[in-house]
Design an enzyme around this catalytic site. Structure first.
Site, short mmCIF file in Angstrom:
data_model
loop_
_atom_site.label_atom_id
_atom_site.label_comp_id
_atom_site.label_asym_id
_atom_site.label_seq_id
_atom_site.Cartn_x
_atom_site.Cartn_y
_atom_site.Cartn_z
N GLU A 201 6.42 -0.99 -0.21
CA GLU A 201 7.60 -1.17 0.64
C GLU A 201 8.26 -2.54 0.42
O GLU A 201 8.39 -3.34 1.36
CB GLU A 201 7.23 -1.03 2.12
CG GLU A 201 6.71 0.35 2.49
CD GLU A 201 6.45 0.48 3.99
OE1 GLU A 201 6.54 -0.52 4.71
OE2 GLU A 201 6.13 1.60 4.41
N GLU A 386 2.35 7.04 2.70
CA GLU A 386 2.22 6.70 4.12
C GLU A 386 3.08 7.63 4.95
O GLU A 386 4.22 7.93 4.59
CB GLU A 386 2.70 5.27 4.45
CG GLU A 386 1.73 4.19 4.10
CD GLU A 386 2.24 2.82 4.51
OE1 GLU A 386 2.94 2.70 5.54
OE2 GLU A 386 1.95 1.87 3.77
O1 IFM Z 1 1.56 -0.82 9.15
C1 IFM Z 1 2.66 -0.55 8.35
C2 IFM Z 1 2.29 -0.67 6.89
O2 IFM Z 1 1.74 -1.91 6.58
C3 IFM Z 1 3.51 -0.47 6.02
N1 IFM Z 1 4.21 0.74 6.38
C4 IFM Z 1 4.47 1.01 7.77
C5 IFM Z 1 3.19 0.85 8.58
C6 IFM Z 1 3.45 1.17 10.06
O3 IFM Z 1 4.49 0.40 10.57
#
Ligand code: IFM
Length: 482
Positions: A201, A386
């Protein structure tokens, strides 16, 4: 709170960056659930959970680890919502075997974790710290012993403070340092660790860490947008080259926070569409295009002046074995003529369902981003690296009977099945996350885990969603209702 997309304040700051708005095409979809024909995932589907080093490991000074930007940031009064820090977190540096047992106990066949750069190179460069690599070597061995395939992220926002002191990602040299670090990791672990995710990200790290100041390194300077974006893209390209040069048997990819950018008022509100396309270019295309096309979108022309050098785009463009897609919610955007970028955040449509983050719960957004990558970027192999949701905010105990999470996961997995039926080559799904952990600037007020942790003993306590996810991973069949 509007995350992990772009908050109103972030947009305000981006407005100063000089990014120009132009139409490029980011279509909105309806916010309905998707109904795949089949509820069966393939036998070889990758089922995993995802975590990150800083959010879980604790043991911040163990075995020669150097400080990262987050070690510095978490100590600044007022930066972390509940005044907490990650010095213990889920204690996963010491209790990694418990984590592995929990993962294997859920019938999962994969684990996405991140490597702490400053455990391997305490100042970000220079001599390698063998003790840091030993830890990940033990973790990889423990996973493999249980039949769990490791997927390692190299950079999940925890830049060594030694590099930040030299300008961090605004400094072009940091790109080469990332490649050197990748080389050190693969030299020691590459015989057993085969799956690499270079960046996590990068859009979030750029905007929240450098423009908005809500994340480490806590900078509020919209003028950094171009340099930070480009040096991460460049470093990613160099790191991929370093991994490929070291071994030919690796699967190398990267993970992006892809977000549909939707005009407030719907697609016919063409004035707002100018703004949503502008945000799309900065948030999504500034990462997808350099990697897959060796180009930047028009909105980045101005921010990249004086940053981009001849030959750079040949380095950013790399063949990857997979793309990791992190998806939580779409962004809604409106035109704001008072802002130089013309971009401002807008609320989700009236009546839209929201999670505890204020994120619009919309599984069709996941379908949309997966299909966009398929259509516009050569249908690469993808993993959802994710997806998940938080308990309502608060410092109270975790909700163990988390039906809301099961419902969220089920609906998003329906979108994955539907995307596969539409031709998207999605090979796996990593739920965020294994255990409630340190949620960055929100500290421990936000809980995303399939398990909770008893603070005093460190005992892991599976929630209802853990059992649900286990049944899914073991059967490969998505239930039609919780
Ligand atoms: O906890 C974060 C992660 O580190 C990166 N993506 C989003 C998750 C939840 O906000």
């Amino acid at each position: 709170m509007e995350r992990p997309g772009v908050s109103r304040r972030a947009l305000g700051a981006l407005a100063l960056s000089g990014a120009a708005v132009g139409l490029s095409g980011c279509e909105g979809a309806g916010d309905t659930d998707l109904n795949p024909k089949s509820r069966q995932f393939p036998k070889d589907f990758v089922w995993g959970v995802a975590t990150a080093a800083f959010q879980t490991e604790g043991s911040q000074t163990a075995d020669g680890r150097g400080p990262s930007v987050w070690d510095v940031f978490e100590k600044v009064p007022g930066r972390i919502k509940d005044g907490s820090d990650a010095t213990v977190a889920t204690d996963s540096y010491r209790r990694f075997q418990d984590d592995v047992d929990l993962i294997a106990g859920a019938g999962l066949n994969a684990y996405r974790f991140s490597i702490s750069w400053s455990r391997i190179l305490p100042t970000g460069e220079g001599p390698v710290n063998a003790a840091g690599l030993d830890h990940y070597s033990r973790l990889v061995d423990a996973l493999l012993a249980k039949g769990v395939t490791p997927y390692a992220t190299l950079f999940h926002w925890d830049l060594p403070q030694g590099l930040q002191a030299k300008g961090g990602w605004a400094n072009r040299d940091t790109a080469q340092r990332l490649a050197d670090y990748a080389g050190a990791v693969v030299a020691r672990l590459g015989d057993r660790l085969k799956n690499y995710i270079i960046l996590n990200e990068a859009a979030v790290h750029t905007v929240f860490g450098h423009v908005l100041g809500e994340h480490a390194p806590g900078l509020k300077d919209a003028a950094l947008l171009g340099a930070v974006t480009h040096h991460m893209n460049l470093g990613q390209g160099l790191a991929i080259q370093a991994l490929r040069a070291a071994r030919s048997d690796l699967a190398v990819g990267t993970t992006m926070a892809l977000q549909p950018c939707r005009p407030a008022g719907g697609p016919l509100a063409f004035w707002n569409r100018l703004a949503s396309d502008g945000l799309d270019q900065i948030w999504n295309l500034s990462w997808l295009d350099p990697l897959f096309k060796g180009a930047y979108p028009k909105a980045m022309e101005e921010p990249l002046k004086g940053v981009l050098r001849d030959g750079d785009l040949k380095i950013t463009r790399q063949a990857v074995d997979f793309l990791g897609v992190n998806y939580y919610a779409p962004a809604y955007v409106r035109l704001d003529l008072s802002a130089p970028s013309r971009i401002a955040a807008a609320p989700a449509p009236g009546g839209a369902e929201q999670d505890a983050f204020g994120r619009h719960v919309d599984p069709s957004g996941l379908f949309e981003v997966l299909n966009r990558v398929r259509r516009e970027y050569g249908a690469p192999k993808m993993f959802v690296t994710e997806n998940g949701c938080s308990d309502p905010f608060g410092s109270g105990p975790a909700i163990l009977d988390d039906t809301f999470r099961i419902k969220y996961l089920r609906r998003h997995l329906q979108a994955v099945l539907a995307a596969r039926e539409a031709g998207c080559d999605v090979r796996g799904y990593f739920e965020w996350t294994l255990i409630d952990n340190f949620e960055w600037d929100l500290g421990y007020t936000s809980k995303f885990g399939l398990s909770a942790m008893e603070a005093a003993s460190g005992r892991r306590i599976p929630k209802a969603s853990y059992a649900w996810f286990k049944a899914l991973a073991e059967s490969g069949v998505l239930p039609s209702a919780p």
